[in-house]
Design an enzyme around this catalytic site. Structure first.
Site, PDB file in Angstrom:
ATOM      1  N   ARG A  58       0.837  -1.210   0.000  1.00 38.88           N
ATOM      2  CA  ARG A  58       0.000   0.000   0.000  1.00 38.88           C
ATOM      3  C   ARG A  58       0.871   1.258   0.000  1.00 38.88           C
ATOM      4  O   ARG A  58       0.476   2.315  -0.480  1.00 38.88           O
ATOM      5  CB  ARG A  58      -0.959  -0.004   1.203  1.00 38.88           C
ATOM      6  CG  ARG A  58      -1.754   1.290   1.342  1.00 38.88           C
ATOM      7  CD  ARG A  58      -3.009   1.129   2.187  1.00 38.88           C
ATOM      8  NE  ARG A  58      -2.779   0.513   3.480  1.00 38.88           N
ATOM      9  CZ  ARG A  58      -2.216   1.122   4.534  1.00 38.88           C
ATOM     10  NH1 ARG A  58      -1.822   2.373   4.456  1.00 38.88           N
ATOM     11  NH2 ARG A  58      -2.059   0.460   5.663  1.00 38.88           N
ATOM     12  N   TYR A 111     -16.891  13.902 -16.357  1.00 43.82           N
ATOM     13  CA  TYR A 111     -17.409  12.538 -16.230  1.00 43.82           C
ATOM     14  C   TYR A 111     -18.424  12.566 -15.086  1.00 43.82           C
ATOM     15  O   TYR A 111     -18.140  13.124 -14.015  1.00 43.82           O
ATOM     16  CB  TYR A 111     -16.252  11.575 -15.933  1.00 43.82           C
ATOM     17  CG  TYR A 111     -16.698  10.207 -15.530  1.00 43.82           C
ATOM     18  CD1 TYR A 111     -17.523   9.452 -16.360  1.00 43.82           C
ATOM     19  CD2 TYR A 111     -16.310   9.651 -14.315  1.00 43.82           C
ATOM     20  CE1 TYR A 111     -17.954   8.189 -15.987  1.00 43.82           C
ATOM     21  CE2 TYR A 111     -16.728   8.389 -13.938  1.00 43.82           C
ATOM     22  CZ  TYR A 111     -17.558   7.660 -14.774  1.00 43.82           C
ATOM     23  OH  TYR A 111     -17.970   6.417 -14.394  1.00 43.82           O
ATOM     24  N   ASP A 183      -8.109  16.634 -15.618  1.00 40.29           N
ATOM     25  CA  ASP A 183      -8.341  15.228 -15.956  1.00 40.29           C
ATOM     26  C   ASP A 183      -7.998  15.079 -17.439  1.00 40.29           C
ATOM     27  O   ASP A 183      -8.699  15.598 -18.305  1.00 40.29           O
ATOM     28  CB  ASP A 183      -9.807  14.873 -15.667  1.00 40.29           C
ATOM     29  CG  ASP A 183     -10.114  13.402 -15.939  1.00 40.29           C
ATOM     30  OD1 ASP A 183      -9.442  12.798 -16.800  1.00 40.29           O
ATOM     31  OD2 ASP A 183     -11.055  12.875 -15.325  1.00 40.29           O
TER      32      ASP A 183
END
Ligand code: LCS
Length: 393
Positions: A58, A111, A183
């Site tokens: 992680r 989006y 983005d």
């Protein structure tokens, strides 16, 4: 570490900088959750940041790092953080930069969930926001406030194909002390590099062009500034939305062919857009490579090419659009985009269905809008397929 080559396509193959001790030519899949320490002191040194090395997946893993380094280099950023999905990347940015009393300005046609999650989840943290038409620079200027911490753009936007002037928007935001995140999913770093144009953070749904084969879900955030990267890394690692090593391996493998995939898909898209534009049953087509696109000139300046995403409306609106979607045979009727296969979908009832109808309407997501992600098949086959489906209308 070996120096990376200069050319973009060479970087696609050779960047990353993680070399396997056993001599594997390709960075292998380190499918492990954790890493052995030689002794307790080494473990302590790694946790204290006094010694480089891996601890726990992680927090970092060689396969993941190879992918992160590569995308960061392609985007011209300091470092990357690969996430479990594109939405994990979006939320990593929101959670890092926005808190109680902070304000975000976002483009109205993102989006669907990138807008929806802000409107639904973030008010409980005291975050304020305005979604505006960011293709109009004066709208951005009007919306920025003293407490605006983030200008969040998607350009070209999903699914309206609206384009924002990243350089001018960044100047405005920076003058007010806000950071800019773009983005870049629709373009990929091959066609557009927002950090070079002035943005501070760039993110991707790697599910799309970066991986390119419609077989994984993943995301990535790349920051220009080391301090911003550290803040993002804290959130990503503690929220725990890291990518899995196997997913990272597939994304790194898919990325190698980004340039040739995009060139081919774009060439096909130019032909599909021209075919649609001339078709008597088509009401309108939005494609940055057509002079009829409202920001055609900006697209020419800002992007290396118009890409392979097209939105259009069939005469007769939603019903006629459904007839086309129900009758395609080669194109796959499915959401997502940026893979080798041509995909077709209906944003108002699919990707953007959770937004209120009024918001969709304001953002230009009409009920009749159909979105196509042009793949790398033979252009003639894609056009024949659309032609036979349009004949049914
Ligand atoms: N940003 C953009 C521009 C996207 O198009 C998507 C997904 C995301 C972020 C989120 O990425 P994910 O978590 O799915 O990896 N876009 C989709 C679409 O247009 N159809 O299906 C998913």
């Amino acid at each position: 570490m070996k120096r990376s080559p200069k050319g973009f396509s060479s970087k696609l193959i050779h960047a990353g900088g993680v070399h396997d001790e056993k001599g594997s030519a390709v960075t292998p899949i380190y499918q492990t959750s954790t890493f052995r320490f030689v002794d307790a002191d080494q473990g302590a040194r790694r946790f204290a940041g006094e010694e480089e090395g891996y601890i726990y997946t992680r927090l970092g893993n060689p396969t993941i790092e190879d992918l992160e380094n590569t995308v960061a280099e392609l985007e011209g950023g300091h470092a990357g953080l690969a996430t479990s999905s594109g939405m994990a990347a979006v939320n990593t940015v929101y959670l890092t930069l926005l808190g109680n009393g902070d304000h975000m300005v976002g483009h109205q046609a993102l989006y669907g969930p990138s807008r929806g999650v802000m409107e639904k989840l973030y008010p409980k943290f005291g975050v304020q926001f305005d979604f505006i038409d960011a293709t109009r620079i004066e709208e951005i200027e009007k919306a920025l406030r003293p407490n605006t911490k983030l200008l969040y753009l998607e350009t070209p936007a999903n699914p309206t194909m609206g384009i924002t002037d990243i350089a001018r928007a960044s100047e405005l935001a920076h003058a007010r002390g806000a950071l800019v995140c773009v983005d870049n999913t629709f373009s990929s770093p091959y066609l557009q590099r927002p950090l070079e144009l002035g943005a501070d953070i760039v993110l991707h749904s790697m599910t799309k062009f970066i991986n390119g084969h419609a077989d994984i879900v993943g995301g990535i955030v790349v920051a220009k500034d080391p301090q911003v990267h550290e803040q993002l890394a804290y959130v990503m690692k503690n929220v725990g939305c890291n990518i899995d090593p196997h997913q990272a391996f597939l994304a790194r493998r898919g990325l190698k062919t980004l340039a040739i995939r995009i060139e081919r898909a774009q060439e096909n898209a130019r032909r599909v857009a021209a075919f649609l534009q001339d078709h008597p049953k088509i009401e309108w087509v939005l494609y940055p490579g057509l002079p009829s696109h409202p920001q055609y000139e900006l697209a020419q300046r800002q992007m290396k090419g118009p890409g392979s995403m097209i939105s259009f409306e069939v005469k007769g609106g939603l019903q006629a659009g459904k007839t086309v979607m129900d009758n395609v045979q080669l194109a796959v009727l499915a959401v997502s985009l940026g893979g080798v296969e041509t995909l077709i979908q209906h944003p108002a009832s699919m990707t953007h269905s959770k937004l209120p109808a009024r918001e969709r309407e304001e953002a230009g997501i009409t009920d009749g809008l159909v979105r196509i992600s042009v793949g790398i098949e033979d252009a003639e086959d894609i056009i024949d397929d659309l032609a036979q489906a349009l004949e049914r209308v």
